[in-house]
Structure formats: C-alpha cells, structure tokens
Design a protein around this motif. Structure first.
Motif, PDB file in Angstrom:
ATOM      1  N   ALA A 296      19.085  89.340  14.484  1.00 12.66           N
ATOM      2  CA  ALA A 296      17.900  89.402  15.398  1.00 12.66           C
ATOM      3  C   ALA A 296      17.062  88.073  15.283  1.00 12.66           C
ATOM      4  O   ALA A 296      16.465  87.826  16.303  1.00 12.66           O
ATOM      5  CB  ALA A 296      17.045  90.768  14.816  1.00 12.66           C
ATOM      6  N   ILE A 297      16.800  87.594  14.187  1.00 10.75           N
ATOM      7  CA  ILE A 297      16.079  86.489  13.911  1.00 10.75           C
ATOM      8  C   ILE A 297      16.877  85.210  14.740  1.00 10.75           C
ATOM      9  O   ILE A 297      16.105  84.399  15.409  1.00 10.75           O
ATOM     10  CB  ILE A 297      16.040  86.079  12.514  1.00 10.75           C
ATOM     11  N   VAL A 298      18.258  85.154  14.503  1.00 15.35           N
ATOM     12  CA  VAL A 298      18.919  84.187  15.301  1.00 15.35           C
ATOM     13  C   VAL A 298      18.757  84.112  16.713  1.00 15.35           C
ATOM     14  O   VAL A 298      18.523  83.383  17.519  1.00 15.35           O
ATOM     15  CB  VAL A 298      20.351  84.188  14.708  1.00 15.35           C
ATOM     16  N   MET A 299      18.757  85.446  17.374  1.00 17.81           N
ATOM     17  CA  MET A 299      18.492  85.727  18.866  1.00 17.81           C
ATOM     18  C   MET A 299      17.176  85.397  19.123  1.00 17.81           C
ATOM     19  O   MET A 299      16.987  84.451  20.064  1.00 17.81           O
ATOM     20  CB  MET A 299      18.918  87.139  19.009  1.00 17.81           C
ATOM     21  N   HIS A 300      16.124  85.701  18.280  1.00 13.91           N
ATOM     22  CA  HIS A 300      14.417  85.287  18.679  1.00 13.91           C
ATOM     23  C   HIS A 300      14.564  83.970  18.661  1.00 13.91           C
ATOM     24  O   HIS A 300      13.886  83.176  19.202  1.00 13.91           O
ATOM     25  CB  HIS A 300      13.973  86.004  17.559  1.00 13.91           C
ATOM     26  N   HIS A 301      15.151  83.182  17.647  1.00 12.86           N
ATOM     27  CA  HIS A 301      15.413  81.686  17.323  1.00 12.86           C
ATOM     28  C   HIS A 301      15.545  81.079  18.665  1.00 12.86           C
ATOM     29  O   HIS A 301      15.045  80.038  19.240  1.00 12.86           O
ATOM     30  CB  HIS A 301      15.938  81.299  16.094  1.00 12.86           C
ATOM     31  N   ARG A 302      16.836  81.463  19.249  1.00 19.29           N
ATOM     32  CA  ARG A 302      17.173  80.977  20.248  1.00 19.29           C
ATOM     33  C   ARG A 302      16.553  81.009  21.637  1.00 19.29           C
ATOM     34  O   ARG A 302      16.063  79.880  22.356  1.00 19.29           O
ATOM     35  CB  ARG A 302      18.649  81.246  20.641  1.00 19.29           C
ATOM     36  N   ASP A 303      15.926  82.001  21.828  1.00 18.75           N
ATOM     37  CA  ASP A 303      15.211  82.510  23.052  1.00 18.75           C
ATOM     38  C   ASP A 303      13.699  81.734  22.802  1.00 18.75           C
ATOM     39  O   ASP A 303      13.167  81.240  23.994  1.00 18.75           O
ATOM     40  CB  ASP A 303      15.295  83.924  23.257  1.00 18.75           C
ATOM     41  N   LEU A 304      13.052  81.813  22.045  1.00 16.82           N
ATOM     42  CA  LEU A 304      11.701  81.340  21.617  1.00 16.82           C
ATOM     43  C   LEU A 304      11.957  79.851  21.755  1.00 16.82           C
ATOM     44  O   LEU A 304      11.254  78.955  22.313  1.00 16.82           O
ATOM     45  CB  LEU A 304      11.263  81.579  20.151  1.00 16.82           C
ATOM     46  N   GLY A 305      12.941  79.192  21.188  1.00 17.47           N
ATOM     47  CA  GLY A 305      13.316  77.750  21.259  1.00 17.47           C
ATOM     48  C   GLY A 305      13.325  77.171  22.562  1.00 17.47           C
ATOM     49  O   GLY A 305      13.030  76.319  22.880  1.00 17.47           O
ATOM     50  N   ILE A 306      14.216  77.955  23.666  1.00 10.70           N
ATOM     51  CA  ILE A 306      14.157  77.352  25.019  1.00 10.70           C
ATOM     52  C   ILE A 306      12.843  77.494  25.790  1.00 10.70           C
ATOM     53  O   ILE A 306      12.655  76.762  26.401  1.00 10.70           O
ATOM     54  CB  ILE A 306      15.347  78.399  25.707  1.00 10.70           C
ATOM     55  N   ILE A 307      11.966  78.504  25.323  1.00 13.50           N
ATOM     56  CA  ILE A 307      10.697  78.348  25.941  1.00 13.50           C
ATOM     57  C   ILE A 307       9.638  77.304  25.517  1.00 13.50           C
ATOM     58  O   ILE A 307       9.191  76.606  26.398  1.00 13.50           O
ATOM     59  CB  ILE A 307      10.047  79.860  25.748  1.00 13.50           C
ATOM     60  N   ALA A 308      10.041  77.176  24.218  1.00 12.48           N
ATOM     61  CA  ALA A 308       9.032  75.954  23.614  1.00 12.48           C
ATOM     62  C   ALA A 308       9.643  74.615  23.674  1.00 12.48           C
ATOM     63  O   ALA A 308       9.000  73.692  23.375  1.00 12.48           O
ATOM     64  CB  ALA A 308       8.633  76.262  22.204  1.00 12.48           C
ATOM     65  N   ALA A 309      10.723  74.606  24.391  1.00 11.68           N
ATOM     66  CA  ALA A 309      11.744  73.321  24.230  1.00 11.68           C
ATOM     67  C   ALA A 309      10.896  71.903  24.909  1.00 11.68           C
ATOM     68  O   ALA A 309      10.800  71.018  24.329  1.00 11.68           O
ATOM     69  CB  ALA A 309      12.792  73.384  24.732  1.00 11.68           C
ATOM     70  N   PRO A 310       9.997  72.302  26.063  1.00 10.68           N
ATOM     71  CA  PRO A 310       9.435  71.381  26.610  1.00 10.68           C
ATOM     72  C   PRO A 310       8.267  70.770  25.819  1.00 10.68           C
ATOM     73  O   PRO A 310       7.638  69.628  25.743  1.00 10.68           O
ATOM     74  CB  PRO A 310       8.905  71.948  27.890  1.00 10.68           C
ATOM     75  N   LEU A 311       7.517  71.797  25.319  1.00  7.16           N
ATOM     76  CA  LEU A 311       6.275  71.529  24.336  1.00  7.16           C
ATOM     77  C   LEU A 311       6.700  70.601  23.064  1.00  7.16           C
ATOM     78  O   LEU A 311       6.074  69.887  22.674  1.00  7.16           O
ATOM     79  CB  LEU A 311       5.611  72.648  23.959  1.00  7.16           C
ATOM     80  N   LEU A 312       7.825  71.334  22.543  1.00  9.34           N
ATOM     81  CA  LEU A 312       8.471  70.800  21.317  1.00  9.34           C
ATOM     82  C   LEU A 312       8.833  69.141  21.414  1.00  9.34           C
ATOM     83  O   LEU A 312       8.674  68.324  20.613  1.00  9.34           O
ATOM     84  CB  LEU A 312       9.374  71.594  20.817  1.00  9.34           C
ATOM     85  N   LEU A 313       9.491  68.971  22.758  1.00 13.27           N
ATOM     86  CA  LEU A 313       9.697  67.723  22.867  1.00 13.27           C
ATOM     87  C   LEU A 313       8.757  66.611  22.906  1.00 13.27           C
ATOM     88  O   LEU A 313       8.864  65.649  22.395  1.00 13.27           O
ATOM     89  CB  LEU A 313      10.617  67.606  24.538  1.00 13.27           C
ATOM     90  N   ILE A 314       7.404  66.983  23.561  1.00 18.06           N
ATOM     91  CA  ILE A 314       6.302  66.171  23.691  1.00 18.06           C
ATOM     92  C   ILE A 314       5.865  65.964  22.302  1.00 18.06           C
ATOM     93  O   ILE A 314       5.481  64.781  22.007  1.00 18.06           O
ATOM     94  CB  ILE A 314       5.326  66.892  24.502  1.00 18.06           C
ATOM     95  N   SER A 315       5.665  66.918  21.410  1.00 19.68           N
ATOM     96  CA  SER A 315       5.208  66.838  20.024  1.00 19.68           C
ATOM     97  C   SER A 315       6.135  65.909  19.248  1.00 19.68           C
ATOM     98  O   SER A 315       5.616  65.124  18.633  1.00 19.68           O
ATOM     99  CB  SER A 315       5.022  68.095  19.436  1.00 19.68           C
ATOM    100  N   VAL A 316       7.485  66.234  19.247  1.00 18.09           N
ATOM    101  CA  VAL A 316       8.339  65.445  18.411  1.00 18.09           C
ATOM    102  C   VAL A 316       8.310  64.021  18.868  1.00 18.09           C
ATOM    103  O   VAL A 316       8.353  62.941  18.078  1.00 18.09           O
ATOM    104  CB  VAL A 316       9.780  66.070  18.724  1.00 18.09           C
ATOM    105  N   VAL A 317       8.512  63.735  20.132  1.00 18.88           N
ATOM    106  CA  VAL A 317       8.726  62.395  20.623  1.00 18.88           C
ATOM    107  C   VAL A 317       7.415  61.449  20.274  1.00 18.88           C
ATOM    108  O   VAL A 317       7.417  60.522  19.866  1.00 18.88           O
ATOM    109  CB  VAL A 317       8.914  62.464  22.275  1.00 18.88           C
ATOM    110  N   THR A 318       6.172  62.039  20.630  1.00 15.92           N
ATOM    111  CA  THR A 318       4.874  61.237  20.522  1.00 15.92           C
ATOM    112  C   THR A 318       4.778  61.165  18.789  1.00 15.92           C
ATOM    113  O   THR A 318       4.405  60.123  18.470  1.00 15.92           O
ATOM    114  CB  THR A 318       3.790  62.096  21.040  1.00 15.92           C
ATOM    115  N   GLY A 319       4.949  62.147  17.967  1.00 12.19           N
ATOM    116  CA  GLY A 319       4.890  62.161  16.878  1.00 12.19           C
ATOM    117  C   GLY A 319       5.735  60.947  16.100  1.00 12.19           C
ATOM    118  O   GLY A 319       5.423  60.011  15.253  1.00 12.19           O
ATOM    119  N   THR A 320       6.947  60.880  16.634  1.00 15.68           N
ATOM    120  CA  THR A 320       7.944  60.137  15.935  1.00 15.68           C
ATOM    121  C   THR A 320       7.678  58.667  16.427  1.00 15.68           C
ATOM    122  O   THR A 320       7.742  57.720  15.610  1.00 15.68           O
ATOM    123  CB  THR A 320       9.480  60.406  16.245  1.00 15.68           C
TER     124      THR A 320
END
Length: 365
Positions: free
Chosen positions: A170-194
C-alpha cells in the motif's frame, strides 16, 4: 527497467531521509516571518534615507558590530551581526528605530538560525553542502526515474493523501501515485535548490539564457583593495551615495570588511529584482568611504539574471501566498515520499519467499 527500479529503491533508501528532512525544514522556513514572534516583526517598512541612515549609524556604533541585514516588507526587524572571538554566530534583532529587541550568543538560541543552517549546511559547513548537493542530484534522478517507473502501473492510479494501509504494497502504491502528482513541483524545488549548491549544475541550467562563462564572471564579486577600516565610517554618506545611484532600491545588507584592505559592501534590491536581498551592489573604501565600484543587477547578462531567480523561486520570495502554498505542497510531498521510501526499504522489506515442499522433495529425489 529492473535495473532502474533497483537504483531508484536503493538511492531512495540511502538518501530518502536527507531529502525528507530538507523538505520539512524548507517548509518550516517558508513561514519563519510568521512564527518568530518578536515585537516589531510585523512593523511596516520605513525605507526612507533619513531613518535608515540614523539607525545604521546607531547600530554600527555598537561594539563588535560587523553588519546589518535590513528589515523588508515581510519582516520588520533589522538583523545585526557581531564579530565573535571564537567565530560564533553572535547577533541581535533591532527595531527600525535602532532599539535592540533580542540578542543571542549562539545560533542554537534562535530556531530560525539553526533550522536555516541545517537546511543549507546540515550543520556541517561546506561538507554539508556537498551532501545536500548530492541529495539534490539524487532527487532529480528520483523524479525522472519515478515518472518512468510509474508509467507501467498507470492503470492502477489512485489519488490518496495517505496510504490505505501501512503495509509495504500500500505504501509503495501511494508513493508512486503521489510522486507522479508532485513531480512538477518537486522538479522545481530540486532544480532550484541544487543550482544554489552546485555551481557547475547551475551553469548548465542557465545556459539557455546566456553564456555560462559570462554569468559566472558577473556573479563573482570583483576584487577591490582599499585602506584599513576607519575608526568611525561615515555610513550616512555611503547610504546617500547608494540612494543617488539606485533611487528606487531598498537597502538590504551592509557588511564590514573581513580583513584589512577589503571594502565595505552594501547590497540593494531594485524593484525589478526577484532576489529578496538584491544583487545591486556598491563597494566603498573602508578608510575613506569613497566608492570603489558599483554593480547594477538589472544590467547583468541574461544567464546571471536567470541564476539570481533560483533562490526567490525556491524560497517562495515571489508570487505571494499562492506560490508559497505551491512550495509548501512540494516540501510536504518531499517529506512524505522520502520518509516512506526509507521506511519501506529498511523496515518493511519483503521477506524472502520460502521454497515450497513439493519443489524441495523433487530436488531431493
């Protein structure tokens, strides 16, 4: 694909906790101006030359004063830095009238300071920055590889803020589905922070906006040499000259030289600049107060101006509340994804399958 899945799981298990803590601390810092809770934090900005000059003269006359981060429209107190014999983080907050509100002898006395130090250095200085930079590059890999891995299971997608059960599947499934929703936001945070940690990575990211070599040269502070620091520098004259050169700019940071011969530095933020502390800078001879040089951030090369936008985007210094909410969602998603990745990797790993009795008997015969 199996190799990509293995790399995704192992790097998540090893660096997921770092990313989770960075997401949590970054989210807390987005609202530091609201929870510091000292008298005067909500005072309106008094940026007129007379008030700033009088306050600067008063604060910099204090024994050991080394610099000021001036109040702005979001935080109504000046932050004063003192020189410490043991190299500690001694400082104070002062009202815009020059009255000391509180002082500290160590960053551990102020939560906003040690949380900031953790988020930027992991309490380890330059070594911590390297770890954060590596974690940032790993985060970029997580986003890209996660999208690729999710594509195989896209038909089972379900939007859930929390796993249905605290079981590994259940956690792995939630991880994958939440990750695809948050991917654009995470990309912005990770790129600008790095970008703020690894200069080579930043130069690659700003290449579409101009020459990285020109940008790197423009960002680096010029080398000026002057006399030793005067016993009583004329800060009013310096601020007056700075306001003459940049009439619409806010005073942001005043710094005394770290060693004899270095100039006094004054950073300002023009209205068109995104960077909260600005990059428009003047350097003054510490002995005479004469201008040694000035830099207008709005005339910097396109690549340098693109680099200057990384921090305000990352730290939600632009866009008001809507963008702050967006970056809050990004930080919370990173915290949840990273912590669950570590949990499932180290504490909810699947048990090795036991051989069935029939197969064992057949092997024996």
């Amino acid at each position: 694909m199996k190799l990509l899945d293995t790399l995704h799981r192992w790097t998540g298990g090893l660096l997921g906790l770092v990313l989770a803590l960075l997401g949590l601390s970054g989210t807390i810092l987005l609202y530091e101006h609201l929870w510091i809770g000292l008298p005067g934090t909500g005072d309106p900005l008094r940026g007129d030359l007379a008030t700033v000059a009088a306050t600067t003269e008063r604060l910099m006359a204090m024994p050991g004063a080394q610099g000021i981060i001036y109040a702005d429209g979001r935080f109504g107190l000046h932050q004063l830095r003192f020189g410490a014999p043991n190299g500690g983080d001694t400082g104070a907050y002062a009202s815009q009238a020059g009255e000391i509100v509180t002082r500290w002898a160590s960053q551990w006395e102020r939560p906003e300071l040690w949380i900031f130090d953790f988020h930027h250095h992991l309490f380890a200085g330059d070594s911590g920055e390297w770890v954060i930079g590596i974690a940032g590059l790993a985060g970029l890999f997580f986003v890209i590889s996660g999208v690729i891995l999710w594509w195989r299971t896209r038909k089972t997608f379900q939007l859930r803020l929390w796993p249905r059960r605290m079981s590994r599947p259940a956690i792995v499934m939630h991880h994958r589905d939440l990750g695809i929703i948050a991917a654009p936001l995470l990309l912005i945070s990770v790129v600008t922070g790095t970008m703020m940690i690894f200069r080579p990575f930043a130069m690659v990211m700003i290449a579409p906006f101009g020459s990285p070599a020109e940008a790197a040269k423009a960002i680096e502070p010029p080398k000026y040499s002057g006399g030793p620091l005067a016993a009583k520098p004329d800060y009013t004259a310096m601020l007056t000259e700075a306001r003459r050169r940049f009439p619409d700019a806010e005073f942001r940071i005043l710094s005394l030289p770290r060693k004899s011969g270095d100039p006094i530095m004054l950073r300002m933020r023009q209205q068109a600049e995104w960077l909260p502390n600005g990059r428009s800078t003047l350097w003054f001879d510490a002995a005479t107060g004469q201008v040694l040089g000035a830099r207008d951030a709005l005339t910097m090369p396109g690549g340098a101006q693109a680099f200057n936008k990384a921090f305000p985007i990352h730290a939600s210094k632009i866009g008001g509340w809507p963008w702050r909410i967006v970056m809050t969602l990004s930080g919370m998603a990173m915290t949840m994804l990273g912590s669950f990745a570590v949990w499932t990797f180290w504490f909810r790993r699947p048990k090795p399958a036991k051989p069935r009795a029939g197969k064992a008997a057949l092997a024996t015969s």
